[in-house]
Design a protein around this motif. Structure first.
Motif, PDB file in Angstrom:
ATOM      1  N   GLN A 129       0.836  -1.200   0.000  1.00  0.00           N
ATOM      2  CA  GLN A 129       0.000   0.000   0.000  1.00  0.00           C
ATOM      3  C   GLN A 129       0.869   1.248   0.000  1.00  0.00           C
ATOM      4  O   GLN A 129       1.891   1.304   0.665  1.00  0.00           O
ATOM      5  CB  GLN A 129      -0.903  -0.007   1.239  1.00  0.00           C
ATOM      6  N   TRP A 130       0.436   2.268  -0.740  1.00  0.00           N
ATOM      7  CA  TRP A 130       1.202   3.510  -0.789  1.00  0.00           C
ATOM      8  C   TRP A 130       0.894   4.412   0.391  1.00  0.00           C
ATOM      9  O   TRP A 130      -0.105   4.267   1.075  1.00  0.00           O
ATOM     10  CB  TRP A 130       1.017   4.221  -2.102  1.00  0.00           C
ATOM     11  N   GLY A 132       0.519   7.532  -0.267  1.00  0.00           N
ATOM     12  CA  GLY A 132      -0.369   8.481  -0.934  1.00  0.00           C
ATOM     13  C   GLY A 132       0.085   8.658  -2.363  1.00  0.00           C
ATOM     14  O   GLY A 132       1.223   8.325  -2.711  1.00  0.00           O
ATOM     15  N   PRO A 133      -0.781   9.188  -3.212  1.00  0.00           N
ATOM     16  CA  PRO A 133      -0.414   9.386  -4.618  1.00  0.00           C
ATOM     17  C   PRO A 133       0.855  10.238  -4.746  1.00  0.00           C
ATOM     18  O   PRO A 133       0.987  11.264  -4.075  1.00  0.00           O
ATOM     19  CB  PRO A 133      -1.621  10.128  -5.204  1.00  0.00           C
ATOM     20  N   SER A 144      -2.845   2.175  -4.120  1.00  0.00           N
ATOM     21  CA  SER A 144      -3.860   2.541  -3.135  1.00  0.00           C
ATOM     22  C   SER A 144      -4.367   1.267  -2.461  1.00  0.00           C
ATOM     23  O   SER A 144      -4.269   0.164  -3.015  1.00  0.00           O
ATOM     24  CB  SER A 144      -5.023   3.271  -3.803  1.00  0.00           C
ATOM     25  N   ARG A 145      -4.920   1.418  -1.286  1.00  0.00           N
ATOM     26  CA  ARG A 145      -5.464   0.264  -0.561  1.00  0.00           C
ATOM     27  C   ARG A 145      -6.534  -0.437  -1.393  1.00  0.00           C
ATOM     28  O   ARG A 145      -6.540  -1.663  -1.497  1.00  0.00           O
ATOM     29  CB  ARG A 145      -6.027   0.718   0.781  1.00  0.00           C
TER      30      ARG A 145
END
Length: 164
Positions: A129-130, A132-133, A144-145
């Motif tokens: 998972q990141w 954020g962008p 993204s999740r």
């Protein structure tokens, strides 16, 4: 490139007729991966495992294994278990897999420098998972999740991550 491959493109991670926005390492893509360079290694990487936090989600695929509170991943070139899962406490540098944040709630493992690691060639390249962008990773591929959870049940052990 086959229909079951994940292909990293400038637009995102292509799979199953979709392009999923993703982030990669702060060092960009490289042909000369080194421990700590923050780069994502170019090449064809087999997916060799999937880990998940059973306290935060249901098992995402039948081949996924649970992460436990004492699980870690060695990223210390001095460690005989370099680039392998380890149990904490651990006498060498390592990453915690059981984290307070959600980054490793679902982790897809690639075969980068595994199972017989070359010291200094870089430890694990995960798909996770990141933050954020646009927020770079230390070399992993991050989604993204929602996209990661969409992807997990659709990939197979023989799926490849292709970084061009």
């Amino acid at each position: 490139m086959g229909p079951r491959d994940l292909v990293l493109t400038p637009m995102g991670l292509r799979f199953g007729g979709r392009v999923l926005p993703c982030t990669i390492g702060r060092g960009g893509v490289t042909d000369r991966k080194r421990e700590g360079d923050g780069a994502t290694p170019r090449g064809v990487h087999r997916l060799v495992g999937m880990l998940y936090r059973p306290d935060r989600m249901a098992r995402p695929a039948d081949w996924a294994l649970p992460i436990r509170p004492r699980d870690g991943w060695s990223d210390d070139v001095r460690d005989p278990d370099y680039n392998l899962m380890v149990t904490r406490p651990h006498g060498f540098g390592h990453e915690r897999l059981w984290r307070a944040d959600p980054l490793y709630d679902l982790v897809i493992l690639t075969d980068w420098n595994w199972p017989s690691a070359r010291k200094g060639a870089g430890s694990a390249i995960f798909i996770h998972q990141w933050r954020g962008p646009g927020r770079a990773t230390e070399g992993c591929v991050a989604l993204s999740r929602a996209d990661l959870r969409w992807l997990a049940p659709r990939i197979r052990y023989e799926t490849r991550l292709i970084v061009v």
